[in-house]
Design a protein around this motif. Structure first.
Motif, PDB file in Angstrom:
ATOM      1  N   LYS A  91       0.827  -1.194   0.000  1.00 47.12           N
ATOM      2  CA  LYS A  91       0.000   0.000   0.000  1.00 47.12           C
ATOM      3  C   LYS A  91       0.855   1.235   0.000  1.00 47.12           C
ATOM      4  CE  LYS A  91      -4.297  -1.470   2.075  1.00 47.12           C
ATOM      5  NZ  LYS A  91      -5.016  -1.614   3.327  1.00 47.12           N
ATOM      6  N   LYS A  92       1.926   1.143   0.714  1.00 45.71           N
ATOM      7  CA  LYS A  92       2.763   2.329   0.873  1.00 45.71           C
ATOM      8  C   LYS A  92       3.773   2.466  -0.264  1.00 45.71           C
ATOM      9  CE  LYS A  92       2.239   2.267   5.813  1.00 45.71           C
ATOM     10  NZ  LYS A  92       2.775   1.577   6.993  1.00 45.71           N
ATOM     11  N   SER A  93       4.200   1.344  -0.718  1.00 42.58           N
ATOM     12  CA  SER A  93       5.289   1.404  -1.717  1.00 42.58           C
ATOM     13  C   SER A  93       4.780   1.862  -3.073  1.00 42.58           C
ATOM     14  CB  SER A  93       5.925   0.028  -1.852  1.00 42.58           C
ATOM     15  OG  SER A  93       4.960  -0.851  -2.353  1.00 42.58           O
ATOM     16  N   ARG A  94       5.674   2.047  -3.948  1.00 41.06           N
ATOM     17  CA  ARG A  94       5.301   2.536  -5.268  1.00 41.06           C
ATOM     18  C   ARG A  94       4.609   1.467  -6.081  1.00 41.06           C
ATOM     19  NH1 ARG A  94      10.933   4.242  -7.037  1.00 41.06           N
ATOM     20  NH2 ARG A  94      11.368   2.684  -5.428  1.00 41.06           N
ATOM     21  N   LYS A  95       4.011   1.916  -7.120  1.00 40.03           N
ATOM     22  CA  LYS A  95       3.190   1.022  -7.916  1.00 40.03           C
ATOM     23  C   LYS A  95       4.014  -0.082  -8.571  1.00 40.03           C
ATOM     24  CE  LYS A  95      -0.849   1.845 -10.748  1.00 40.03           C
ATOM     25  NZ  LYS A  95      -1.512   2.845 -11.596  1.00 40.03           N
ATOM     26  N   GLU A  96       5.111   0.326  -9.095  1.00 38.32           N
ATOM     27  CA  GLU A  96       5.942  -0.631  -9.815  1.00 38.32           C
ATOM     28  C   GLU A  96       6.362  -1.765  -8.902  1.00 38.32           C
ATOM     29  OE1 GLU A  96       6.442   3.312 -11.727  1.00 38.32           O
ATOM     30  OE2 GLU A  96       6.530   2.543  -9.705  1.00 38.32           O
ATOM     31  N   ALA A  97       6.823  -1.350  -7.773  1.00 37.28           N
ATOM     32  CA  ALA A  97       7.281  -2.347  -6.819  1.00 37.28           C
ATOM     33  C   ALA A  97       6.154  -3.312  -6.504  1.00 37.28           C
ATOM     34  CB  ALA A  97       7.758  -1.676  -5.547  1.00 37.28           C
ATOM     35  N   LYS A  98       4.997  -2.751  -6.382  1.00 37.79           N
ATOM     36  CA  LYS A  98       3.865  -3.586  -6.023  1.00 37.79           C
ATOM     37  C   LYS A  98       3.546  -4.582  -7.127  1.00 37.79           C
ATOM     38  CE  LYS A  98      -0.608  -3.748  -4.253  1.00 37.79           C
ATOM     39  NZ  LYS A  98      -1.978  -3.334  -4.398  1.00 37.79           N
ATOM     40  N   LYS A  99       3.612  -4.072  -8.304  1.00 35.45           N
ATOM     41  CA  LYS A  99       3.291  -4.951  -9.438  1.00 35.45           C
ATOM     42  C   LYS A  99       4.238  -6.125  -9.490  1.00 35.45           C
ATOM     43  CE  LYS A  99       0.727  -2.283 -12.771  1.00 35.45           C
ATOM     44  NZ  LYS A  99       0.842  -1.297 -13.857  1.00 35.45           N
ATOM     45  N   LEU A 100       5.454  -5.789  -9.306  1.00 34.58           N
ATOM     46  CA  LEU A 100       6.459  -6.851  -9.299  1.00 34.58           C
ATOM     47  C   LEU A 100       6.110  -7.900  -8.260  1.00 34.58           C
ATOM     48  CD1 LEU A 100       9.988  -5.245  -9.701  1.00 34.58           C
ATOM     49  CD2 LEU A 100       9.098  -7.290 -10.842  1.00 34.58           C
ATOM     50  N   ALA A 101       5.867  -7.388  -7.111  1.00 34.19           N
ATOM     51  CA  ALA A 101       5.586  -8.297  -5.996  1.00 34.19           C
ATOM     52  C   ALA A 101       4.376  -9.153  -6.314  1.00 34.19           C
ATOM     53  CB  ALA A 101       5.329  -7.496  -4.733  1.00 34.19           C
ATOM     54  N   LYS A 102       3.423  -8.541  -6.908  1.00 33.93           N
ATOM     55  CA  LYS A 102       2.192  -9.262  -7.194  1.00 33.93           C
ATOM     56  C   LYS A 102       2.426 -10.369  -8.184  1.00 33.93           C
ATOM     57  CE  LYS A 102      -1.690  -6.892  -5.773  1.00 33.93           C
ATOM     58  NZ  LYS A 102      -2.241  -5.566  -5.871  1.00 33.93           N
ATOM     59  N   GLU A 153      -4.229   2.177 -24.300  1.00 38.75           N
ATOM     60  CA  GLU A 153      -3.431   1.355 -23.398  1.00 38.75           C
ATOM     61  C   GLU A 153      -3.864  -0.104 -23.436  1.00 38.75           C
ATOM     62  OE1 GLU A 153      -1.927   4.289 -19.841  1.00 38.75           O
ATOM     63  OE2 GLU A 153      -4.037   3.723 -19.933  1.00 38.75           O
ATOM     64  N   THR A 154      -5.147  -0.291 -23.518  1.00 37.59           N
ATOM     65  CA  THR A 154      -5.620  -1.671 -23.537  1.00 37.59           C
ATOM     66  C   THR A 154      -5.183  -2.387 -24.803  1.00 37.59           C
ATOM     67  OG1 THR A 154      -7.690  -0.741 -24.295  1.00 37.59           O
ATOM     68  CG2 THR A 154      -7.635  -1.514 -22.026  1.00 37.59           C
ATOM     69  N   GLU A 155      -5.045  -1.613 -25.850  1.00 32.58           N
ATOM     70  CA  GLU A 155      -4.631  -2.242 -27.105  1.00 32.58           C
ATOM     71  C   GLU A 155      -3.181  -2.705 -27.048  1.00 32.58           C
ATOM     72  OE1 GLU A 155      -5.545   0.562 -30.113  1.00 32.58           O
ATOM     73  OE2 GLU A 155      -7.706   0.199 -29.910  1.00 32.58           O
ATOM     74  N   MET A 156      -2.431  -1.976 -26.295  1.00 33.85           N
ATOM     75  CA  MET A 156      -1.014  -2.320 -26.209  1.00 33.85           C
ATOM     76  C   MET A 156      -0.838  -3.710 -25.596  1.00 33.85           C
ATOM     77  SD  MET A 156       1.362   0.846 -25.261  1.00 33.85           S
ATOM     78  CE  MET A 156       0.314   1.739 -24.172  1.00 33.85           C
ATOM     79  N   THR A 157       0.164  -4.364 -26.071  1.00 33.64           N
ATOM     80  CA  THR A 157       0.436  -5.675 -25.484  1.00 33.64           C
ATOM     81  C   THR A 157       1.206  -5.473 -24.188  1.00 33.64           C
ATOM     82  OG1 THR A 157       2.332  -5.742 -26.934  1.00 33.64           O
ATOM     83  CG2 THR A 157       0.418  -7.099 -27.546  1.00 33.64           C
ATOM     84  N   VAL A 158       0.719  -6.104 -23.196  1.00 31.04           N
ATOM     85  CA  VAL A 158       1.369  -5.962 -21.891  1.00 31.04           C
ATOM     86  C   VAL A 158       1.698  -7.338 -21.337  1.00 31.04           C
ATOM     87  CG1 VAL A 158       0.448  -3.753 -21.194  1.00 31.04           C
ATOM     88  CG2 VAL A 158      -0.919  -5.820 -20.914  1.00 31.04           C
ATOM     89  N   SER A 159       2.479  -7.313 -20.323  1.00 30.25           N
ATOM     90  CA  SER A 159       2.861  -8.584 -19.705  1.00 30.25           C
ATOM     91  C   SER A 159       1.649  -9.192 -18.989  1.00 30.25           C
ATOM     92  CB  SER A 159       3.983  -8.356 -18.698  1.00 30.25           C
ATOM     93  OG  SER A 159       3.491  -7.592 -17.622  1.00 30.25           O
ATOM     94  N   LYS A 160       1.812 -10.427 -18.664  1.00 31.32           N
ATOM     95  CA  LYS A 160       0.718 -11.126 -17.993  1.00 31.32           C
ATOM     96  C   LYS A 160       0.376 -10.472 -16.658  1.00 31.32           C
ATOM     97  CE  LYS A 160      -0.351 -15.734 -16.289  1.00 31.32           C
ATOM     98  NZ  LYS A 160       0.323 -16.898 -15.684  1.00 31.32           N
ATOM     99  N   ALA A 161       1.446 -10.103 -15.988  1.00 35.15           N
ATOM    100  CA  ALA A 161       1.247  -9.500 -14.659  1.00 35.15           C
ATOM    101  C   ALA A 161       0.425  -8.234 -14.756  1.00 35.15           C
ATOM    102  CB  ALA A 161       2.602  -9.187 -14.031  1.00 35.15           C
TER     103      ALA A 161
END
Lengths: 825, 679
Positions: A145-156, A261-269
């Motif tokens: 919750k506190k950390s940055r978004k990127e970090a969170k995504k990684l963790a997730k 953005e939705t059109e862009m290919t993104v990673s699974k995460a």
């Protein structure tokens, strides 16, 4: 160390290795399919197993690794199976115990989860050797919750990989459960149904809390439950959704991806995260609409409002705040006390915790309330305006910014200077490097600013000024409305708005000042006695408050200008006559005396004398508290205006000071024209006889002030304000004072004990005792006859009973005789 | 000689052989159990019941135990007294008092008993007659059965004891239900086989004898007769040794004893002059006391019994007033005195006007003449009885309640040193109730204050302070009471509670007048000047509203004109009372300033002519007095701080009541009194 542990732990402790996890997956599926077969597993002693697991978790990483190496060999398949199964079954086991209040179930879930996690992590550690990520889930969530978004995504992503497989089984189990439920549902009585539903609610809630990312879809089911016909279920559903949302809503605002953005290919995460967020947002929206809809139903009204309020309190930063706010503000002047209080509290906490939402919500709320006031034409409950008093305005916002601006360049310069010194020694390369460093630093800070919720001071200042203007707009609207002769209704909002004006008077723009004062003057002049002319009537307290506010405003803003508020003095002078002890608030009167007479500077001797005289007269007809407040003010006035002390002397030559009016006019409405200087404060002589000792001593001390040396008078300046004096001698205090004081009576003159009557007429009492003896004789005879009759009656009855029982004995006798005969034979 | 010996033996036994006595009693009861099967049930009875066996033994011919043997010789008057002495001493610790239990007659009376055997036939009342007939029928039936089968009569005899047993049980239960005082009558239950009938001529002779030759022996019989009369009709009639022949005898013996007993006792004991708590000790030390004590005690006991039994207020008053003259004898019998207090407090609280007054005098006598312990009892008992009896106020009961209040004040004022603590505690209790209510404003607590009980209690203490302020220092009490009164008025604002507020103001005025302190009440009355009733209310529901009998105005009357008028008039009265206290004070003009302004405003706004006139009159009077004081003080040369001069200002006028305002107030008082009388 490791050896030691080994000794303590049971030798055959189940350990989960990497290879075993694979097996466990298969097992899970197996168990999912054959529930009945696996039923015995649920009866296992989960506690002890739990303990083992957590104990293992206590170890440090390297120890763990060594433990693994040793135990991998030992661990048996079966045990592992049990272990895994337990983890899934456990929540179901816990269900009957847990209620819907979030905390408890949360904790149990955590415990279980921590067990789960550790085993998971152990395997992870072996594989990836990423010890840094080894956190229990709630900790992780908190951190996220506190950390940055990127970090969170990684963790997730990592987390998802970890849990993914396991959760599949979980969901499968849930499905199965619903199927079974559906089958049995028909047979169940409504009560049992209710119970089942409750259990289901708890189950879903627990799942969601355990792992929101995976179970996010369950929100849908929860929402469906809220459509139930049973109000109780709806209530429970709403409450559990509230608990869930409060817990899983992230500390940031969700922005849905644009089409591009939705059109862009993104990673699974990322895709997963997006899915999670959008589901959350969608369900939240649905939940809110449901709440707002249900809020209109009387049966669930209170629960819905409660949910809305706690949402506003807890997640004021999140999306859809606006709609929550709207519905809360709508209920802010509800007739229902509890609802109103809830809403007011929610709004208040919104105001007080501005850090959560950066002040935007405050502004929105204030605007909404202002609209509300406007819409209802000022006919709302006073509480709805009272919340403004909790607003906090920071005067230093602009200033601190300015100071910072000033300080920053200085610092830079200093730094540069240091640089300059170093420049000689360091090479250009180094300099370059440093420049780059500063650059990045600035960039980072800029980024941080953009990301963080604290808006910069300029923005905050803008918001604050807008809030202020909305608040004052509301206040002025109420004042205007109160003045409007066409609306002769009551003014419920006037008192709180006057309070607010008094509190925030230093923020009032100078441009408004004139208008405001004019308003207040007019309001203070409204009285019951010219109702017909103005069409409005304000209570004495309200009018006194107008005077107080006017004085506060003037004092806070134009202290230097020293504008004379003559009109307000006239109003106060006359209001003293209107004051009724039980109808009006004594505190307001004391406050008025304090702000207008006690604190202010009095240059006008005529006016001071008039007030002295009026206060003395006032204290002759009012109770101790009011009299005390008046006397304290009076004394203060006398101390400050030495010439007024002439009032204390019965001096025939007093006329020299009398000025325009040579004779005192007690019923004059203008203090300047009352001619009070010509009067004598005879009141004091009567007040000296006052029953209240503190008042009589006060009166005595005032009456001796005339002989006091003016130079010394400053020493005796009393410190108690009229307000303090009022509360000190209020009724409650008066009753308190005498309690617990055992007072033996010291007699002045002893009376002969019991000789004469104190209150009764002895002659009359002597005559009371004449009794007509013949009458008595006759009555006694009657008495005798009556008693004789009664006695006779009793006697006869007894005889009769006796005879009757004798006769009945005859039967006995016959029976006995027969018996005897038989015996003989 | 034998007499003397017996006496001595008794005394000796009593003093030194307590255990012997006890054993004897025990033996007796055992013996009784064996010898008379019909009393077999008695062994379960208590100590007091055992006692009577002691006595029964004495006349039982078979009682051949050593000690009993001594007793059996002494069947005489002296013995009776002796017996009583003993019984009393033994039983006093139990609180159980026995009297002359057997009544052997002196020869003279017994002769008469024989000669005058004409029972006057009391006309059987209707229900009694029916039962009588029924009884006759059943009896003849039984006789028939007996005649038919003579064996049955034998059987019946054998079973008779059982029947008797059940019968006596019946009696016991009856009598235990009745008051404890007739327990002693049980004693005679079976002792007197042949009962003596008191006839008119016997009583006449006795009375004559007692008056002519004061002699304890005749007196004993008379007292016994009195006792029998007092106990008449409470189930002990058939078992008491003396039978009251007819109603004439009944009333004669009662009135005679009640009337003359005190004189006789005094004469026999040689007491002259009044008794008080100092010389009562002397009296009890006299030699005659020993012989007189049982008689006096019996008399007092019987009288108290009569008081308990009677319900007619005239008789009660007569008994009470006679008892009052011999009240000092009660001091010698603490348990009787306590009983008397109990009875008279009850009669005082519940009786009608004159009975209540009569009982009050008794209570007051006890409180003032007896040792101070009795005063404490009286203080608590009267206050408790008052609280229990002042819950409701109606026009009928208001006078009685006022009387009760006054009498409590009287009793509490007897000895301020002793009662002050109690009063202060009581007022503190009232204050703490009020404090609680002010804090919580709960409905129950408000209700407790807004009750007649609370208001009447305050009223008592207000009167108490008013009466005693001059002689004693009751300053803290005064302060507390004023606080309570103001608090009550403050707790109930609004026109509905105006009657309550008027009561408080009235009491404050009262306090202010008697204690000479200044209590500002004007502001408490301003409210009602602003209460606007519905002027146009239809005149049909005009009703005279008596504000003194209510604490709260019913809602439907709130807007009525009658209520408005009544409240304004009462407010005027209270305001003028307040003014009249200070109408000679130097600061009267200032005191009147604000009320005058408000009255003027009211006068201008009201349209009711019935109110305009009295208001105008008050205003004029106040203004007039104000001008008068103003003139006078313009001549004066002292300043407000000069207290002695302020106090002496216009004192002469005050004594003469020469100011017009005094006259005005007197007239207002007059009208209010006459109005009350009219109501």
């Amino acid at each position: 160390m490791g050896k030691k542990k080994k000794v303590i732990l049971p030798p055959d402790l189940p350990v989960i290795g990497d290879d075993e996890i694979q097996v466990s997956d298969e097992d899970l599926e197996f168990i999912g399919r054959n529930r009945e077969y696996a039923g015995f597993l649920t009866r296992l002693d989960t506690k002890s197993i739990d303990r083992h697991v957590t104990r293992v978790a206590d170890h440090k990483e390297d120890e763990l690794e060594s433990l693994y190496e040793k135990r991998n060999r030992k661990a048996s398949l079966l045990r592992l199976k049990e272990e895994e199964d337990k983890l899934h079954v456990d929540p179901v086991d816990a269900l009957p115990v847990k209620t819907l209040d979030g905390k408890l179930e949360y904790r149990t879930a955590d415990k279980l989860k921590s067990g789960d996690r550790t085993s998971e992590n152990k395997s992870k550690d072996d594989e990836e050797d990423a010890g840094g990520l080894k956190l229990t889930k709630p900790e992780k969530r908190q951190k996220l919750k506190k950390s940055r978004k990127e970090a969170k995504k990684l963790a997730k992503e990592q987390e998802k990989e970890n849990i993914g497989e396991e959760e599949k089984g979980n969901i499968g189990e849930g499905k199965l459960h619903t199927e079974v439920l559906a089958k049995v549902e028909e047979d169940l009585s409504s009560e049992e149904l209710f119970r089942k539903k409750k259990i289901r609610l708890a189950e879903i809630g627990l799942q969601l809390l355990e792992n929101p990312e995976e179970n996010i879809k369950a929100l849908k089911e929860l929402l469906q439950i809220c459509d139930d016909e049973d109000h109780n279920i709806v209530k429970l559903g709403l409450m559990s959704l509230l608990a869930v949302f409060k817990d899983i809503i992230p500390g940031y605002r969700i922005r849905l991806p644009t089409e591009k953005e939705t059109e862009m290919t993104v990673s699974k995460a990322v895709r997963q995260q997006r899915f999670y967020e959008s589901t959350l947002l969608r369900s939240y929206k649905e939940y809110l609409t449901k709440l707002i809809a249900l809020e209109k139903q009387p049966s669930v009204h209170q629960v819905a409002v409660r949910c809305l309020c706690s949402l506003l309190d807890a997640v004021s930063h999140f999306n859809f705040r606006q709609s929550v706010l709207v519905s809360v503000v709508k209920n802010i002047s509800s007739l229902d006390d509890t609802i109103r209080k809830l809403c007011c509290e929610a709004i208040r906490s919104l105001f007080l915790n501005e850090g959560k939402h950066g002040g935007e919500a405050t502004l929105e709320a204030v605007r909404l309330i202002a609209d509300q006031v406007k819409f209802h034409q000022c006919q709302l409950h006073p509480d709805s305006i009272d919340v403004f008093l909790s607003l906090m305005f920071d005067e230093d916002i602009g200033k601190s910014e300015a100071v910072e601006e000033e300080v920053r360049p200085k610092k830079k310069r200093n730094w540069r200077a240091q640089d300059g010194l170093k420049e000689v020694q360091t090479s250009d390369r180094k300099k370059n490097k440093q420049e780059i460093m500063t650059k990045t630093r600035e960039e980072v800070s800029a980024d941080f600013k953009a990301v963080s919720f604290a808006p910069d001071s300029r923005e905050r200042k803008r918001m604050q000024s807008e809030t202020l203007s909305a608040v004052f707009e509301t206040y002025f609207r109420i004042l205007k409305h109160s003045m409007d002769p066409s609306t002769s209704r009551s003014h419920p909002l006037l008192a709180p708005s006057l309070n607010g004006l008094g509190k925030f008077s230093h923020f009032i723009d100078l441009d408004f000042m004139g208008d405001l004062l004019r308003c207040l003057k007019k309001l203070a002049g409204h009285s019951n006695h010219n109702v017909s002319s103005t069409g409005t009537c304000l209570s004495v307290s309200e009018r006194l408050q107008c005077c107080i506010v006017a004085f506060r405003v003037m004092r806070n803003n134009l202290d230097a200008l020293n504008v004379d508020l003559q009109d307000f003095f006239i109003h106060l002078y006359n209001l003293l006559l209107e004051y009724r002890p039980d109808r009006d608030h004594g505190e307001v009167l004391a406050e008025a005396l304090k702000t207008m007479l006690w604190e202010g500077k009095q240059h006008d001797m005529q006016r001071a004398a008039a007030f002295i005289k009026r206060l003395a007269t006032f204290s002759l007809s009012h109770g101790s508290a009011e009299a005390m407040a008046a006397l304290v003010t009076l004394k203060h006035l006398l101390q400050k205006n030495s010439k007024c002390r002439n009032l204390l002397e019965n001096d025939a030559g007093g006329g020299s000071l009398a000025g325009l009016v040579s004779k005192y006019q007690p019923d004059a409405t203008d203090p300047n024209l009352s001619g009070a200087l010509a009067s004598v404060l005879w009141e004091l002589s009567l007040l000296m006889k006052h029953y209240n000792p503190s008042i009589s001593t006060m009166a005595t001390s005032i009456s001796t002030m005339a002989s006091m040396d003016p130079a010394h008078s400053q020493v005796f300046l009393s410190t108690a304000s009229p307000l303090e004096a009022f509360t000190d001698s209020s009724l409650e205090q008066e009753l308190l004072k005498t309690t617990g004081k055992p007072t033996p009576s010291s007699y002045k003159r002893r009376r002969e004990i019991g000789n004469d009557f104190v209150i009764m007429d002895p002659y009359k009492m002597g005559n009371e005792n004449v009794v007509d003896e013949d009458e008595v004789r006759r009555k006694l005879e009657d008495h005798f006859v009556v008693h004789k009759g009664i006695a006779e009656n009793e006697r006869l009855r007894r005889e009769l009973n006796y005879t009757l029982s004798s006769i009945s004995l005859f039967e006995d006798y016959k029976r006995e005789k027969r018996h005897k005969k038989k015996g003989k034979r | 000689m034998a007499k003397k010996l017996g006496k001595k033996a008794r005394k000796f036994a009593k003093k030194n052989l307590q255990s012997v006595m006890k054993r004897k009693r025990k033996l007796n009861s055992m013996f009784k159990k064996k010898s008379t099967p019909r009393r077999g049930n008695t062994d379960s009875l208590e100590d007091s019941k055992k006692l009577k066996h002691v006595q029964q033994v004495q006349e039982d011919p078979k009682g051949l135990i050593a000690e009993a043997d001594v007793f059996s010789h002494h069947l005489g008057d002296i013995f009776n007294e002796q017996e009583e002495d003993l019984v009393e001493d033994v039983s006093e610790s139990d609180g159980y008092l026995s009297e002359d239990s057997e009544c052997p007659y002196i020869s003279g009376s017994e002769d008469e008993n024989c000669s005058e055997e004409k029972r006057d036939s009391v006309l059987l009342q209707e229900p009694n007659r029916e039962i009588h007939e029924e009884l006759a029928n059943q009896k003849s039936k039984l006789d028939e059965l007996c005649v038919k089968d003579p064996k049955f009569s034998e059987f019946l005899e054998s079973r008779r004891s059982d029947l008797h047993k059940s019968r006596s049980e019946e009696i016991y239960s009856d009598e235990e239900d009745a008051s404890s005082m007739d327990e002693d009558s049980i004693q005679e239950n079976r002792t007197s086989n042949g009962c003596k009938v008191l006839t008119s001529s016997t009583v006449d002779v006795w009375c004559w004898l007692v008056m002519e030759q004061p002699n304890a022996s005749v007196l004993t019989n008379v007292i016994n007769g009195f006792r029998a009369a007092c106990h008449y009709g409470v189930g002990s009639d058939e078992v008491s040794p003396q039978k009251i022949a007819d109603r004439e005898v009944f009333s004669k013996i009662l009135t005679f004893i009640l009337h003359e007993a005190d004189d006789i006792f005094r004469r026999l004991m040689g007491i002259s002059g009044s008794l008080n708590k100092d010389n009562i000790l002397k009296v009890t030390n006299k030699s005659e006391w020993k012989t007189m004590r049982p008689l006096i005690k019996s008399f007092l006991r019987s009288s108290l019994f009569l008081l308990n039994q009677e319900s007619d207020s005239q008789i009660l008053m007569f008994v009470l007033s006679r008892l009052r003259s011999s009240i000092m004898f009660f001091a010698a019998f603490p348990s009787l005195a306590k009983k008397l207090i109990k009875i008279s407090v009850h009669l005082w609280a519940t009786g009608d006007e004159s009975l209540s007054a009569c009982s009050f005098l008794v209570i007051r006598d006890i409180a003032s003449k007896f040792p101070s312990d009795y005063l404490d009892i009286c203080l608590t008992k009267t206050y408790g009885a008052f609280i229990a009896n002042c819950k409701f106020m109606e026009s009928a009961s208001s006078k009685h309640i006022e009387f009760l209040e006054n009498s409590i004040v009287e009793i509490y004022s007897l000895d301020i040193q002793r009662s002050y603590q109690k009063v202060f505690f009581s007022v503190q209790q009232l204050a703490s109730i009020l404090k609680q209510a002010l804090k919580t404003k709960k409905k129950d607590e408000l209700k407790m204050i807004h009750s007649w009980q609370y208001i009447n209690c305050i009223s008592i203490w207000v009167k108490f302070v008013c009466c005693n302020f001059k002689n004693y220092d009751t300053q803290p009490l005064l302060f507390l009471i004023i606080g309570v009164l103001r608090g009550v008025a403050h707790l109930f604002p609004g026109p509905r509670y105006l009657p309550l507020r008027f009561k408080c103001v009235k009491m404050l005025n009262h306090l202010s007048l008697s204690c000479g302190v200044f209590i500002p009440v004007a502001s408490m009355l301003f409210d009602c000047l602003e209460h606007k009733g519905n002027i146009n209310a239809d005149r049909s529901q005009q009703k005279q509203i008596d504000l003194s009998l209510s604490l709260k105005v019913p809602k439907h009357l709130l807007k009525s004109r009658g209520f408005q008028e009544a409240s304004i008039l009462l407010a005027i009265q209270l305001l003028s009372e307040h003014f009249s206290q200070w109408c000679y004070h130097v600061s009267f003009p200032e005191l009147a300033t604000i009320p005058l302004i408000l009255l003027k405003r009211f006068y201008e706004s009201t349209t009711l002519e019935s109110l305009r006139r009295p208001v105008k009159r008050l205003m004029d009077q106040v203004q007039q007095n104000s001008d008068f004081i103003q003139r006078k003080r313009d001549e004066a040369s002292f300043s407000p701080k000069d207290e002695p001069s302020v106090d002496s200002f216009l004192q002469l006028e005050k004594c003469n009541k020469s100011a017009s305002f005094s006259r005005f107030y007197a007239s207002i008082q007059q009208t209010s009194i006459s109005q009350k009388a009219a109501n």
